[in-house]
Motif scaffolding. Structure first.
Motif, PDB file in Angstrom:
ATOM      1  N   THR A 262       0.856  -1.182   0.000  1.00  0.00           N
ATOM      2  CA  THR A 262       0.000   0.000   0.000  1.00  0.00           C
ATOM      3  C   THR A 262       0.895   1.236   0.000  1.00  0.00           C
ATOM      4  N   TYR A 263       0.860   1.991  -1.085  1.00  0.00           N
ATOM      5  CA  TYR A 263       1.690   3.186  -1.207  1.00  0.00           C
ATOM      6  C   TYR A 263       0.905   4.397  -0.711  1.00  0.00           C
ATOM      7  N   GLY A 264       0.969   4.655   0.579  1.00  0.00           N
ATOM      8  CA  GLY A 264       0.317   5.840   1.142  1.00  0.00           C
ATOM      9  C   GLY A 264       1.393   6.819   1.588  1.00  0.00           C
ATOM     10  N   THR A 265       1.150   7.501   2.714  1.00  0.00           N
ATOM     11  CA  THR A 265       2.157   8.397   3.285  1.00  0.00           C
ATOM     12  C   THR A 265       3.439   7.599   3.530  1.00  0.00           C
ATOM     13  N   ILE A 311       6.943  12.554  -1.800  1.00  0.00           N
ATOM     14  CA  ILE A 311       6.315  13.343  -2.865  1.00  0.00           C
ATOM     15  C   ILE A 311       5.732  14.633  -2.259  1.00  0.00           C
ATOM     16  N   GLN A 312       5.154  14.491  -1.065  1.00  0.00           N
ATOM     17  CA  GLN A 312       4.646  15.687  -0.357  1.00  0.00           C
ATOM     18  C   GLN A 312       5.775  16.684  -0.112  1.00  0.00           C
ATOM     19  N   TRP A 313       6.946  16.138   0.215  1.00  0.00           N
ATOM     20  CA  TRP A 313       8.102  17.004   0.490  1.00  0.00           C
ATOM     21  C   TRP A 313       8.531  17.750  -0.781  1.00  0.00           C
ATOM     22  N   ASP A 407      -1.862  -0.868  -4.037  1.00  0.00           N
ATOM     23  CA  ASP A 407      -2.969   0.067  -3.825  1.00  0.00           C
ATOM     24  C   ASP A 407      -2.425   1.289  -3.105  1.00  0.00           C
ATOM     25  N   GLY A 408      -3.291   2.171  -2.604  1.00  0.00           N
ATOM     26  CA  GLY A 408      -2.846   3.389  -1.924  1.00  0.00           C
ATOM     27  C   GLY A 408      -2.700   4.547  -2.914  1.00  0.00           C
ATOM     28  N   GLY A 409      -2.711   5.768  -2.375  1.00  0.00           N
ATOM     29  CA  GLY A 409      -2.735   6.988  -3.190  1.00  0.00           C
ATOM     30  C   GLY A 409      -1.654   7.072  -4.262  1.00  0.00           C
ATOM     31  N   ALA A 410      -0.411   6.690  -3.900  1.00  0.00           N
ATOM     32  CA  ALA A 410       0.688   6.849  -4.862  1.00  0.00           C
ATOM     33  C   ALA A 410       0.692   5.751  -5.928  1.00  0.00           C
ATOM     34  N   SER A 411      -0.206   4.756  -5.804  1.00  0.00           N
ATOM     35  CA  SER A 411      -0.261   3.731  -6.856  1.00  0.00           C
ATOM     36  C   SER A 411      -0.934   4.291  -8.115  1.00  0.00           C
ATOM     37  N   ALA A 412      -1.380   5.550  -8.044  1.00  0.00           N
ATOM     38  CA  ALA A 412      -1.880   6.226  -9.245  1.00  0.00           C
ATOM     39  C   ALA A 412      -0.711   6.569 -10.181  1.00  0.00           C
ATOM     40  N   ASN A 413       0.502   6.562  -9.642  1.00  0.00           N
ATOM     41  CA  ASN A 413       1.678   6.978 -10.418  1.00  0.00           C
ATOM     42  C   ASN A 413       2.221   5.797 -11.236  1.00  0.00           C
TER      43      ASN A 413
HETATM   44  P1  ADP Z   1      -2.679   7.857   3.547  1.00  0.00           P
HETATM   45  O1  ADP Z   1      -3.752   6.832   3.649  1.00  0.00           O
HETATM   46  O2  ADP Z   1      -1.367   7.478   4.182  1.00  0.00           O
HETATM   47  O3  ADP Z   1      -3.122   9.249   3.917  1.00  0.00           O
HETATM   48  P2  ADP Z   1      -3.151   7.782   0.659  1.00  0.00           P
HETATM   49  O4  ADP Z   1      -3.284   6.347   0.284  1.00  0.00           O
HETATM   50  O5  ADP Z   1      -4.358   8.643   0.676  1.00  0.00           O
HETATM   51  O6  ADP Z   1      -2.285   7.935   1.983  1.00  0.00           O
HETATM   52  O7  ADP Z   1      -2.090   8.407  -0.384  1.00  0.00           O
HETATM   53  C1  ADP Z   1      -1.667   9.739  -0.266  1.00  0.00           C
HETATM   54  C2  ADP Z   1      -0.177   9.833  -0.604  1.00  0.00           C
HETATM   55  O8  ADP Z   1       0.018   9.466  -1.972  1.00  0.00           O
HETATM   56  C3  ADP Z   1       0.356  11.238  -0.435  1.00  0.00           C
HETATM   57  O9  ADP Z   1       1.547  11.183   0.334  1.00  0.00           O
HETATM   58  C4  ADP Z   1       0.668  11.725  -1.845  1.00  0.00           C
HETATM   59  O10 ADP Z   1       1.849  12.485  -1.871  1.00  0.00           O
HETATM   60  C5  ADP Z   1       0.838  10.429  -2.626  1.00  0.00           C
HETATM   61  N1  ADP Z   1       0.370  10.538  -4.017  1.00  0.00           N
HETATM   62  C6  ADP Z   1      -0.896  10.766  -4.434  1.00  0.00           C
HETATM   63  N2  ADP Z   1      -0.950  10.801  -5.793  1.00  0.00           N
HETATM   64  C7  ADP Z   1       0.311  10.576  -6.231  1.00  0.00           C
HETATM   65  C8  ADP Z   1       0.935  10.486  -7.519  1.00  0.00           C
HETATM   66  N3  ADP Z   1       0.221  10.620  -8.639  1.00  0.00           N
HETATM   67  N4  ADP Z   1       2.260  10.236  -7.556  1.00  0.00           N
HETATM   68  C9  ADP Z   1       2.984  10.084  -6.439  1.00  0.00           C
HETATM   69  N5  ADP Z   1       2.456  10.151  -5.205  1.00  0.00           N
HETATM   70  C10 ADP Z   1       1.154  10.404  -5.096  1.00  0.00           C
END
Ligand code: ADP
Length: 497
Positions: A262-265, A311-313, A407-413
């Motif tokens: 899971t690629y999140g924070t 990525i946030q950084w 899965d997770g937000g950064a898996s959009a990349n």
């Molecule tokens: P959490 O559950 O830990 O809050 P999420 O699964 O919602 O995390 O994912 C958010 C993270 O994914 C953020 O740190 C954001 O920087 C990163 N993110 C979102 N979209 C992209 C992208 N297209 N490329 C790289 N990182 C991304």
């Protein structure tokens, strides 16, 4: 007629409810954020009543949003932020202190003492965990030691401890059921994952009365029914699992060797190791994936501290991208990272390096280096760190991994996922439904209620959005990994103790 399964996804920053149909499609979703409480540096709390009120309101709203009736809901599955600790009074149902959140470091000194005294080994052998403030045990002890009269009440059997799942079950059932599931119990540092029982020796070590603890049940099981006074209907609670384990289930990682990231924070990697727990000394955590019927499945877990955070950084710290999404466009503007490596060791490094003194670094810069190279190197650092954890898991379990599910937000990349496939030499599968945590809770519930006859039937629901096939030669991989390791070596021990 019944047609929905409701998943309550109680997370660290928000409470969410997702309603699925039997095929695993999202029919409705409502989410509400709630305040984080920081009483001191390094301390993190939540108000348990806010957790409850936001969770119950999103559940009601999600059903209203689609004009649904409770009579159309098969049941409720619960998934939750793990380890977060709540203690409440059995008689009044009121919490005696705020929830102490998994991130809270207030018990770091106590856990450090335990490690120094050599308790690390028995804790690892019994629970699969490390003596760290992250897990619930030292948080329970802190509340009992710090709240006036708490210890006496606990001894008199008047208090209940629960992780967030237990707290929700208790409230949903109007105080009738005090229970948790195997996956959540395995994060308390009090549960013996070999004997499947609360461990007397650990309870003594943390000075916690047995009477406070919830009953541990399978993850797919009818826990009880919602009190009619709460939701206006008696709905079965059929599934419970901690968030990462629920995501593993939602990704249909049912077989030994199935793995998800899971690629999140941060990034959380879990691998199903089947009915065998693997205990190793390399910082890998051993945990219960879930209990189904009489059988318990285990998982190996490793985490990367800075994933999407890096990525946030780039966006908020360096200001070289406007949005997370833009990182991909910029990275695509260059062929490769131009020899640049970014080690995002903002808070030290986790597995397999375990160095709290490591600090972030950009290395390999020349006059030809552009911001595109730095952005690309940052994205690649997520791939390298994931590769490090998978490599460690492979070395400790010898289990062969065929593919990585993500899965997770950064898996959009997609640049990240292609690089991940290349550097691992494994195919990456991104499912169509990336709400895997809630989906896992819904599946566990559906299985208990007979909506699904077996996990094979659940698997038929799985739809893959995209597969990223590995390219690049073995030689290319080996060279890149070697250079990455050289970069990491230079970041270690930077901050002096
Ligand atoms: P959490 O559950 O830990 O809050 P999420 O699964 O919602 O995390 O994912 C958010 C993270 O994914 C953020 O740190 C954001 O920087 C990163 N993110 C979102 N979209 C992209 C992208 N297209 N490329 C790289 N990182 C991304």
């Amino acid at each position: 007629m019944k047609k929905y399964i409701m998943a309550l996804d109680q997370g660290t920053t928000s409470s969410r409810c997702i309603i699925f149909d039997k095929e695993g499609n999202v029919k409705s979703m409502v989410q509400r954020e709630f305040p984080q409480i920081f009483p001191r540096e390094g301390w993190v709390e939540h108000d348990p009543m806010t957790i409850w009120s936001t969770q119950i309101s999103v559940a009601t709203e999600a059903l209203l949003k689609i004009g649904g009736e409770w009579s159309e809901v098969y049941g409720i599955g619960i998934t939750n932020q793990r380890e977060t600790t709540i203690i409440w009074d059995k008689n009044t149902g009121r919490p005696i202190y705020n929830a102490i959140v998994w991130q809270c470091r207030r018990t770091a000194d106590f856990c450090g003492e335990l490690a120094k005294l050599g308790y690390g080994r028995i804790i690892k052998e019994k629970t699969g965990l490390l003596p760290d403030p992250y897990f619930s045990a030292s948080k329970i002890k802190w509340i009992l030691d710090s709240v006036d009269g708490a210890r006496e009440k606990a001894k008199a059997g008047e208090l209940c401890f629960g992780t967030v799942d237990s707290w929700l079950i208790w409230n949903l059932t109007g105080g009738k059921v005090h229970a948790t599931d195997y996956s959540n119990a395995s994060r308390t540092m009090l549960y013996n994952i070999n004997t499947l029982s609360w461990d007397e020796e650990l309870l003594e070590l943390f000075n916690i009365p047995r009477s406070m603890l919830p009953e541990v049940m399978p993850s797919s099981h009818v826990y009880g029914y919602t009190d009619a006074g709460v939701l206006g209907a008696a709905i079965p609670i059929g599934g419970v699992a901690g968030d990462q384990q629920a995501a593993l289930f939602g990704q249909c990682c049912f077989e030994r060797g199935d793995m998800k990231n899971t690629y999140g924070t941060g990034a959380f990697l879990l691998m199903n190791t089947g009915k065998v727990p693997y205990f190793t000394d390399d910082g890998m955590i051993t945990t219960i994936a879930w209990g189904l019927g009489d059988e318990v499945y285990y998982a190996a877990e490793g985490s990367v501290f800075s994933c999407g955070a890096a990525i946030q950084w780039l966006r908020d710290g360096l200001g070289i991208i406007k949005s997370a999404k833009e990182s991909e466009e910029l990275a695509r503007a260059v062929q490769d990272s131009g020899g640049v490596y970014v080690v995002p060791a903002f808070q030290g490094l986790g597995a397999p390096w375990w160095d709290p003194y490591a600090r972030g670094m950009i290395i390999g810069i020349t006059r030809a280096t552009t911001r595109e190279h730095i952005v690309r190197a940052t994205i690649e650092s997520i791939g390298y760190q994931t590769q490090d954890v998978i490599d460690m898991m492979h070395a400790s379990t010898s289990i062969k991994v065929e593919a990585l599910k993500v899965d997770g937000g950064a898996s959009a990349n997609e640049l990240l996922l292609q690089f991940q496939a290349d550097i691992l030499g494994l195919p990456i599968e991104r499912p169509s439904c990336i709400e895997t945590t809630a989906l896992g809770a819904a599946y566990l519930c559906g299985l208990a209620l007979g909506v699904y006859k077996s996990v094979d039937e659940i698997k038929k629901n799985r739809q893959i959005d995209k597969v990223f096939t590995p390219g690049g030669s073995e030689k290319w991989r080996a060279e890149r990994i070697k250079e990455w390791k050289r970069a990491v070596a230079r970041s270690l021990g930077w901050k002096e103790a």
